[in-house]
Scaffold this active site. Sequence first.
Site, short mmCIF file in Angstrom:
data_model
loop_
_atom_site.label_atom_id
_atom_site.label_comp_id
_atom_site.label_asym_id
_atom_site.label_seq_id
_atom_site.Cartn_x
_atom_site.Cartn_y
_atom_site.Cartn_z
N CYS A 159 0.89 -1.16 0.00
CA CYS A 159 0.00 0.00 0.00
C CYS A 159 0.93 1.20 0.00
O CYS A 159 1.55 1.50 1.01
CB CYS A 159 -0.90 0.01 1.24
SG CYS A 159 -1.85 1.55 1.35
N CYS A 216 -0.48 4.20 2.50
CA CYS A 216 -0.49 4.08 3.97
C CYS A 216 -0.24 2.63 4.35
O CYS A 216 0.88 2.15 4.30
CB CYS A 216 -1.76 4.65 4.58
SG CYS A 216 -3.31 4.06 3.89
N SER A 217 -1.30 1.90 4.70
CA SER A 217 -1.06 0.57 5.23
C SER A 217 -2.22 -0.37 4.93
O SER A 217 -2.48 -1.30 5.68
CB SER A 217 -0.86 0.65 6.74
OG SER A 217 -1.96 1.33 7.31
N CYS A 218 -2.97 -0.13 3.85
CA CYS A 218 -4.09 -1.00 3.50
C CYS A 218 -3.55 -2.42 3.31
O CYS A 218 -2.49 -2.61 2.70
CB CYS A 218 -4.78 -0.52 2.23
SG CYS A 218 -5.57 1.09 2.45
#
Lengths: 91, 224
Positions: free
Chosen positions: B122, B125-127
């Site tokens: 991602c 961000c951090s998906c």
Amino acid sequence: MEGHDFALWEKRVDALMVLCSSKGHFTVDGLRRALEDMGADAFEKHSYYERWIAAVNQNLIEDGVYTLEELATRMDEVAARGATYGEAAHG
Amino acid sequence: MPHDQHDHDHDHHGTSPSGHPYRHDNDEALTYWQRMEIAVRELLIEKGVTTAAEIAAQIDLMDSRSPANGAAVVARAWTDPAFKQRLLANAGDASREMGFDIGPLHLIAVENTADTHNLIVCTLCSCYPRNLLGLPPDWYKTRAYRSRAVREPRAVLTEFGVDVPQDSTIRVHDSTADMRYIVLPARPAGTENLSVEELAAWVTRDCMIGTALPRAPQVVSTGA
């Protein structure tokens, strides 16, 4: 850099993000916008969940869930409860 | 690499006189952001947006998710061709079929084959496919991984110990807010006689991110 145990406050931030998002108070895109608005140095200065609670808070205020004044008042009250997370969160 | 503040957790070296590692409790100095978390949570409860029980249940659910969920899906796909077809057509529905809560996300399974290796990231961000894998590892959230996975995936994979042949294609999938990916690794040779449960033990978290390949479960000697 392997995974670590998340602190309770971090798990709570995660839970608030998921719950408020599922209840329609903001979208993941809204959170990302708030994260990006923090500027590049926020990614150096603040930890992952610090950035997320800031983004959640920003979106909740924009959604009118509570006001900036209510937040400030409550944060002062929380600080007055004690010097540690455990005391300030009432356990 | 961004230095998360919780890294300070690892600065406390050594063990207690009884031989246990020192462990943090909620007794460190209260930070500004922790104050904000407490204040936001209390306001949300007071305004009727959520309840303490709902927050606790959400944390419980999050704690219960682990890569074992994803591994069960992969092992089923390795042994049940009709399921694999459904998984590749709609990974969300196929996972729900096995009882996993996927939420409203689009979940896409990408298959490693003899000439294609898939890697997920991602970049923003951090998906992450957290419903099947739990929370993402720290390195997945670092700026180094997020930028390098798309710029030089082959080098990143080499650092993870995965050498993809030069004539193979590497596909990097950038997750979004509503679209998550999970890698369906190739079933290793020599596993023909294993049961679904035994196969699942070959599938690690990193296999499903694309930064590892399935391998025989390591026998871990249990310490004290």
